[in-house]
Design an enzyme around this catalytic site. Structure first.
Site, PDB file in Angstrom:
ATOM      1  N   THR A  14      40.265  45.908  52.463  1.00  0.00           N
ATOM      2  CA  THR A  14      40.577  46.589  51.198  1.00  0.00           C
ATOM      3  C   THR A  14      41.016  48.011  51.508  1.00  0.00           C
ATOM      4  OG1 THR A  14      38.997  45.221  50.010  1.00  0.00           O
ATOM      5  CG2 THR A  14      39.624  47.301  48.964  1.00  0.00           C
ATOM      6  N   TYR A  30      35.392  46.771  54.081  1.00  0.00           N
ATOM      7  CA  TYR A  30      35.686  48.185  53.920  1.00  0.00           C
ATOM      8  C   TYR A  30      35.550  48.771  55.313  1.00  0.00           C
ATOM      9  CZ  TYR A  30      35.375  48.126  48.816  1.00  0.00           C
ATOM     10  OH  TYR A  30      35.602  47.900  47.481  1.00  0.00           O
ATOM     11  N   HIS A  81      42.507  46.915  42.131  1.00  0.00           N
ATOM     12  CA  HIS A  81      41.046  46.913  42.145  1.00  0.00           C
ATOM     13  C   HIS A  81      40.510  46.685  40.720  1.00  0.00           C
ATOM     14  CE1 HIS A  81      38.194  47.948  45.505  1.00  0.00           C
ATOM     15  NE2 HIS A  81      37.331  47.866  44.524  1.00  0.00           N
ATOM     16  N   LYS A 134      44.274  44.115  51.043  1.00  0.00           N
ATOM     17  CA  LYS A 134      44.068  44.054  49.589  1.00  0.00           C
ATOM     18  C   LYS A 134      44.257  45.452  48.998  1.00  0.00           C
ATOM     19  CE  LYS A 134      40.479  42.810  46.175  1.00  0.00           C
ATOM     20  NZ  LYS A 134      39.821  44.032  45.745  1.00  0.00           N
ATOM     21  N   SER A 149      32.245  39.974  49.570  1.00  0.00           N
ATOM     22  CA  SER A 149      32.351  41.433  49.701  1.00  0.00           C
ATOM     23  C   SER A 149      31.530  41.954  50.875  1.00  0.00           C
ATOM     24  CB  SER A 149      31.855  42.085  48.405  1.00  0.00           C
ATOM     25  OG  SER A 149      31.661  43.470  48.597  1.00  0.00           O
TER      26      SER A 149
HETATM   27  C1  FMN Z   1      31.735  44.746  39.774  1.00  0.00           C
HETATM   28  C2  FMN Z   1      32.907  44.707  40.711  1.00  0.00           C
HETATM   29  C3  FMN Z   1      32.704  44.919  42.075  1.00  0.00           C
HETATM   30  C4  FMN Z   1      33.784  44.891  42.959  1.00  0.00           C
HETATM   31  N1  FMN Z   1      33.553  45.031  44.296  1.00  0.00           N
HETATM   32  C5  FMN Z   1      34.592  44.949  45.164  1.00  0.00           C
HETATM   33  C6  FMN Z   1      34.347  44.981  46.571  1.00  0.00           C
HETATM   34  O1  FMN Z   1      33.215  45.071  47.034  1.00  0.00           O
HETATM   35  N2  FMN Z   1      35.438  44.914  47.388  1.00  0.00           N
HETATM   36  C7  FMN Z   1      36.725  44.791  46.908  1.00  0.00           C
HETATM   37  O2  FMN Z   1      37.675  44.737  47.679  1.00  0.00           O
HETATM   38  N3  FMN Z   1      36.958  44.724  45.576  1.00  0.00           N
HETATM   39  C8  FMN Z   1      35.930  44.783  44.707  1.00  0.00           C
HETATM   40  N4  FMN Z   1      36.177  44.669  43.364  1.00  0.00           N
HETATM   41  C9  FMN Z   1      37.564  44.416  42.880  1.00  0.00           C
HETATM   42  C10 FMN Z   1      37.840  42.915  42.808  1.00  0.00           C
HETATM   43  O3  FMN Z   1      37.899  42.346  44.097  1.00  0.00           O
HETATM   44  C11 FMN Z   1      39.174  42.608  42.124  1.00  0.00           C
HETATM   45  O4  FMN Z   1      40.198  43.343  42.739  1.00  0.00           O
HETATM   46  C12 FMN Z   1      39.189  42.879  40.615  1.00  0.00           C
HETATM   47  O5  FMN Z   1      37.917  42.690  40.036  1.00  0.00           O
HETATM   48  C13 FMN Z   1      40.204  41.960  39.957  1.00  0.00           C
HETATM   49  O6  FMN Z   1      40.329  42.239  38.611  1.00  0.00           O
HETATM   50  P1  FMN Z   1      39.616  41.385  37.434  1.00  0.00           P
HETATM   51  O7  FMN Z   1      38.165  41.761  37.471  1.00  0.00           O
HETATM   52  O8  FMN Z   1      40.328  41.868  36.224  1.00  0.00           O
HETATM   53  O9  FMN Z   1      39.850  39.910  37.699  1.00  0.00           O
HETATM   54  C14 FMN Z   1      35.098  44.679  42.464  1.00  0.00           C
HETATM   55  C15 FMN Z   1      35.293  44.461  41.098  1.00  0.00           C
HETATM   56  C16 FMN Z   1      34.221  44.466  40.231  1.00  0.00           C
HETATM   57  C17 FMN Z   1      34.465  44.177  38.772  1.00  0.00           C
END
Ligand code: FMN
Length: 376
Positions: free
Chosen positions: A174, A148, A272, A248, A120
């Protein structure tokens, strides 16, 4: 506060943690309520969050029997590489909230298990340190950096040069979170990021200009969203890097076609993890129309609610080149650092192999034939 200090993370897992759901339950014993709300919560009424999981569960498998399965494997080709299996770790911010070793523990586990890693923008470990851990591992999966878009273009350029120099192999832009969703669970629990858990790779950027709004202006539309990514920004990014760029959070088939036309190297169908716009469809529902729209021009990956090896098989059967796994990795990390993440990835991979064997798939090319007709 993140981890309950009275219950420090053990380096090993207790017996009885044999599934990703067990990992989630066990992590609840170690993380305080606010951290759990940040990791596990979604936007608003969490309808999309729940839908993601339920939709994979609804897709049915109809096994074929008496087939020859020897020599079978889980390998897939993705962006010019052959991967041991189609599982990547999704980009997730601030992993030191879950464990003191944060992204470094996650990276080590992913590399050892042959899983891809998407780091990330808001990682709490230096991108160079993560690359140094992953790149020497012979069995490693792909190493990608999630972006981002930040308003400071000179800083973006510098960051991308660092990412390239460190050896990352692709950028993941993203596009579905120009602002944060209304994350009620998180606010109810009073989640605050501790001052010492920071996005270290962004340390050098210029502080954002203080917001001065005229009466009637909106903080959202007149400030934050003036920096939200546009198709022009994809063109700009392509002009400053030689790395392939995946998008994404593209979910509408028209946007998928546009992304291909604008030179995206791949798409990640994602909502997300239900953290942005609530009431979006589940990703299992969004995937087939996207696969149909891009007609194989670029790989389509998917994330959201993948909790079982059968989910991975179903995603591939519905046309995904690979899947990304989010929250379960954080649960494993909270439970036992790198050992916990490795266990989560191992479970998923083992379950995928079992699902393939039991549904008569020698390789993942056979996966579409394992869907029950209603899921086809
Ligand atoms: C705590 C947390 C932080 C996240 N941070 C980011 C991030 O920094 N950048 C991003 O593109 N997606 C972020 N996401 C989304 C994840 O990349 C992903 O799309 C999502 O968690 C997938 O679903 P799942 O948790 O059900 O497997 C985050 C998700 C969570 C749970």
């Amino acid at each position: 506060m993140t981890r309950d200090p009275a219950r420090a993370a053990p380096a090993t897992l207790p017996e009885g943690v044999v599934s990703l759901a067990d990992h989630e339950r066990h992590s609840a014993l170690l993380l305080d309520e606010a951290a759990q709300a940040y990791f596990n919560g979604g936007a608003a009424d969490e309808i999309t969050l729940r839908a993601n999981i339920a939709a994979w569960q609804r897709v049915e498998l109809l096994p074929r029997v008496m087939r020859r399965l020897e020599g079978g494997h889980t390998r897939v080709d993705l962006l010019g590489r052959t991967l041991a299996h189609p599982i990547l770790v999704a980009p997730m911010a601030y992993q030191r909230l879950a464990h003191p070793q944060g992204e470094q523990a996650t990276a080590l586990a992913a590399a050892t298990l042959g899983a891809g890693l998407v780091l990330s923008t808001q990682a709490t470990a230096l991108l160079e340190d993560v690359a140094r851990l992953v790149l020497p591992e012979p069995m490693r999966g792909p190493l990608w950096f999630q972006l981002y878009l930040l308003p400071d273009r000179a800083f973006m350029r510098e960051l991308i040069h660092r990412v390239e120099a460190a050896g990352f192999e692709a950028l993941v832009l993203t596009v579905d979170a120009p602002v944060q969703g209304a994350r009620d669970r998180e606010r109810r629990a009073g989640f605050r990021r501790p001052a010492d858990v920071t996005a270290v790779n962004l340390a050098a950027r210029l502080a954002p200009k203080p917001l001065v709004l005229q009466s009637g202006q909106s903080a959202l539309f007149d400030d934050l969203l003036t920096h939200a990514p546009t198709w022009d920004d994809l063109g700009w990014l392509r002009s400053i890097t030689h790395l392939p760029i995946l998008l994404k959070g593209v979910v509408h088939p028209d946007d998928g076609r546009e992304a291909v036309a604008q030179g995206a190297a791949g798409l990640i169908v994602s909502n997300h993890g239900g953290r942005t716009l609530d009431t979006m469809p589940a990703t299992a529902t969004l995937l087939p129309p996207m696969v149909q729209a891009v007609q194989g021009a670029v790989p389509v990956l998917v994330d959201g609610g993948i909790r079982r090896g059968t989910d991975v098989l179903k995603a591939v059967a519905l046309g995904a080149s690979a899947v990304l796994v989010g929250r379960p990795v954080l649960h494993g990390l909270a439970n036992a650092g790198a050992v916990g993440v490795a266990h989560v990835l191992r479970l998923l991979r083992d379950e995928l192999e079992i699902a393939m064997a039991l549904s008569g798939c020698r390789t993942l090319a056979d996966a579409p034939g394992a869907l029950a007709p209603v899921g086809r």
